[in-house]
Scaffold this active site. Structure first.
Site, PDB file in Angstrom:
ATOM      1  N   ASP A  17      30.788  16.829  14.144  1.00 51.34           N
ATOM      2  CA  ASP A  17      31.369  18.114  13.748  1.00 51.34           C
ATOM      3  C   ASP A  17      32.859  17.969  13.412  1.00 51.34           C
ATOM      4  O   ASP A  17      33.700  18.726  13.907  1.00 51.34           O
ATOM      5  CB  ASP A  17      31.191  19.160  14.861  1.00 51.34           C
ATOM      6  CG  ASP A  17      29.788  19.159  15.455  1.00 51.34           C
ATOM      7  OD1 ASP A  17      28.831  19.020  14.687  1.00 51.34           O
ATOM      8  OD2 ASP A  17      29.667  19.306  16.686  1.00 51.34           O
ATOM      9  N   ASN A 160      17.221  30.613  14.618  1.00 50.15           N
ATOM     10  CA  ASN A 160      18.280  30.194  15.537  1.00 50.15           C
ATOM     11  C   ASN A 160      19.649  30.742  15.198  1.00 50.15           C
ATOM     12  O   ASN A 160      20.370  31.199  16.073  1.00 50.15           O
ATOM     13  CB  ASN A 160      18.319  28.667  15.588  1.00 50.15           C
ATOM     14  CG  ASN A 160      16.992  28.091  16.050  1.00 50.15           C
ATOM     15  OD1 ASN A 160      16.120  27.812  15.227  1.00 50.15           O
ATOM     16  ND2 ASN A 160      16.815  27.937  17.351  1.00 50.15           N
ATOM     17  N   GLU A 197      24.494  26.874   9.918  1.00 45.72           N
ATOM     18  CA  GLU A 197      25.623  26.713  10.838  1.00 45.72           C
ATOM     19  C   GLU A 197      26.707  25.886  10.167  1.00 45.72           C
ATOM     20  O   GLU A 197      26.574  25.443   9.032  1.00 45.72           O
ATOM     21  CB  GLU A 197      25.165  26.048  12.145  1.00 45.72           C
ATOM     22  CG  GLU A 197      24.669  24.615  11.971  1.00 45.72           C
ATOM     23  CD  GLU A 197      24.195  23.974  13.269  1.00 45.72           C
ATOM     24  OE1 GLU A 197      23.915  24.703  14.237  1.00 45.72           O
ATOM     25  OE2 GLU A 197      24.104  22.723  13.304  1.00 45.72           O
ATOM     26  N   HIS A 261      27.765  19.218   8.863  1.00 44.57           N
ATOM     27  CA  HIS A 261      28.855  19.847   9.608  1.00 44.57           C
ATOM     28  C   HIS A 261      30.203  19.312   9.122  1.00 44.57           C
ATOM     29  O   HIS A 261      30.927  18.626   9.825  1.00 44.57           O
ATOM     30  CB  HIS A 261      28.711  19.645  11.105  1.00 44.57           C
ATOM     31  CG  HIS A 261      29.435  20.712  11.866  1.00 44.57           C
ATOM     32  ND1 HIS A 261      28.792  21.593  12.699  1.00 44.57           N
ATOM     33  CD2 HIS A 261      30.741  21.084  11.869  1.00 44.57           C
ATOM     34  CE1 HIS A 261      29.680  22.443  13.203  1.00 44.57           C
ATOM     35  NE2 HIS A 261      30.864  22.156  12.701  1.00 44.57           N
ATOM     36  N   ARG A 295      26.811  10.168  15.937  1.00 42.11           N
ATOM     37  CA  ARG A 295      27.164  10.875  14.707  1.00 42.11           C
ATOM     38  C   ARG A 295      28.648  10.580  14.465  1.00 42.11           C
ATOM     39  O   ARG A 295      29.514  11.085  15.176  1.00 42.11           O
ATOM     40  CB  ARG A 295      26.911  12.384  14.845  1.00 42.11           C
ATOM     41  CG  ARG A 295      25.433  12.723  14.912  1.00 42.11           C
ATOM     42  CD  ARG A 295      25.208  14.223  15.010  1.00 42.11           C
ATOM     43  NE  ARG A 295      25.650  14.751  16.297  1.00 42.11           N
ATOM     44  CZ  ARG A 295      25.658  16.050  16.621  1.00 42.11           C
ATOM     45  NH1 ARG A 295      25.288  16.939  15.728  1.00 42.11           N
ATOM     46  NH2 ARG A 295      26.047  16.449  17.815  1.00 42.11           N
TER      47      ARG A 295
END
Length: 324
Positions: A17, A160, A197, A261, A295
């Site tokens: 992120d 979600n 998101e 992200h 990640r």
């Protein structure tokens, strides 16, 4: 090409992120989710590649109990009206798994010139119309107004999270309408989870673009794109047009899985737009993908299509110069 515009991935390992902001002091400021999900770090460098070895400063740590005690996710650092702000999401430690994912959104403020110094003050929770799962907030300024874009669960909509936009009366308070601008609907948005998101805003070519991420956080994770005219009513859901296909996703040939992200910045010489994102370099994951730490933060220059939309191409291979 200027050496400062060559990026070799990964830029920072085990940082998901990622958020990179280039300030007017010549520094790139970086924050991201840490694998332990227990703190917020900030580091800076005069180059994007230099973020790898920059020493992080801990801005804030989670509490032992209560609503700010677990899963500290996706911090972003912003500079608004002469002060620094960090937006992040936090959950609460409970005996049930549901509590660990019962996120709300919070804000920190720092008045120091250098945000690696000084004191970060808690400004509290950003209150929305529901007390429900909410995360991944970002802000941007346009025509004198401060806007907030975030992901949240509407209790009346299956899935979600959807993306919402609102104006702000200050950097920690929403005001007026809260409008949904996208909900997971296409096949590529609903794999594993129905998720929109991680919004990030890019203003170019007379339009305001918002990238976002969709589906589960494994190799199915990918990026979509919203676009609105810069003179449109940004609080009118009809102003936002969503791409029917993902604009950035897994590429087997380059060995990049689940990119997403993202955030946006510019190259050191200011000539190129740069996409900052995370991805893994393997497909198979043991256990919950959220607890796989690999990640890594990556960077690559991107271009523009003839119609004025961004062209992210494919995530580049690790260890090679990104865009020679």
């Amino acid at each position: 090409m200027d050496v400062n515009r060559r990026y070799i991935n990964p830029v920072v390992e085990q940082r998901a992120d990622p958020w990179v902001y280039k300030h007017n002091d010549g520094y790139y400021y970086f924050t991201a989710s840490v694998p332990e999900y227990d703190r917020i770090e900030v580091r800076r460098s005069t180059t994007i590649q230099g973020l790898k070895d920059a020493v992080p400063a801990v801005a804030w740590r989670k509490y032992e109990a209560g609503p700010l005690s677990a899963n500290i996710w996706a911090p972003e650092i912003h500079y608004i009206d002469g002060k620094w702000y960090i937006y992040f999401a936090a959950a609460r430690t409970t005996e049930t798994q549901d509590g660990l994912f019962d996120h709300r959104m919070y804000v920190l403020e720092n008045e120091s010139e250098n945000p690696l110094e000084g004191t970060w003050v808690e400004k509290g929770q950003v209150r929305t119309r529901w007390e429900s799962f909410a995360l991944d907030a970002t802000t941007f300024q346009h025509n004198g107004d401060l806007y907030y874009v975030w992901a949240q669960k509407d209790p009346d909509i299956p899935g979600n999270s959807n993306l919402y936009i609102s104006k702000m009366s200050n950097p920690w308070t929403l005001t007026g309408e809260q409008v949904m601008i996208t909900t997971p609907e296409y096949d590529w948005e609903i794999i594993g989870f129905k998720v929109n998101e991680g919004p990030a805003v890019l203003k170019r070519n007379g339009r305001i673009f918002i990238t976002f991420s969709a589906s589960a956080t494994d190799f199915n994770y990918c990026m979509g794109l919203l676009a609105a005219a810069e003179n449109a009513d940004l609080l009118d859901a009809n102003s936002w047009i969503k791409s029917a296909q993902p604009v950035f996703g897994t590429n087997e040939e380059t060995g990049q899985y689940g990119p997403g992200h993202n955030s946006f910045t510019v190259s050191e010489d200011g000539q190129d737009d740069v996409l900052i994102y995370h991805a893994r370099n393997y497909k198979e994951i043991v256990g919950d993908p959220l607890y796989d730490p690999n990640r890594h933060t990556r960077a690559q220059v991107f271009g523009w299509n003839e119609d004025g939309t961004p062209n992210f191409d494919v995530p580049v291979k690790d260890g090679v110069v990104a865009w020679e």
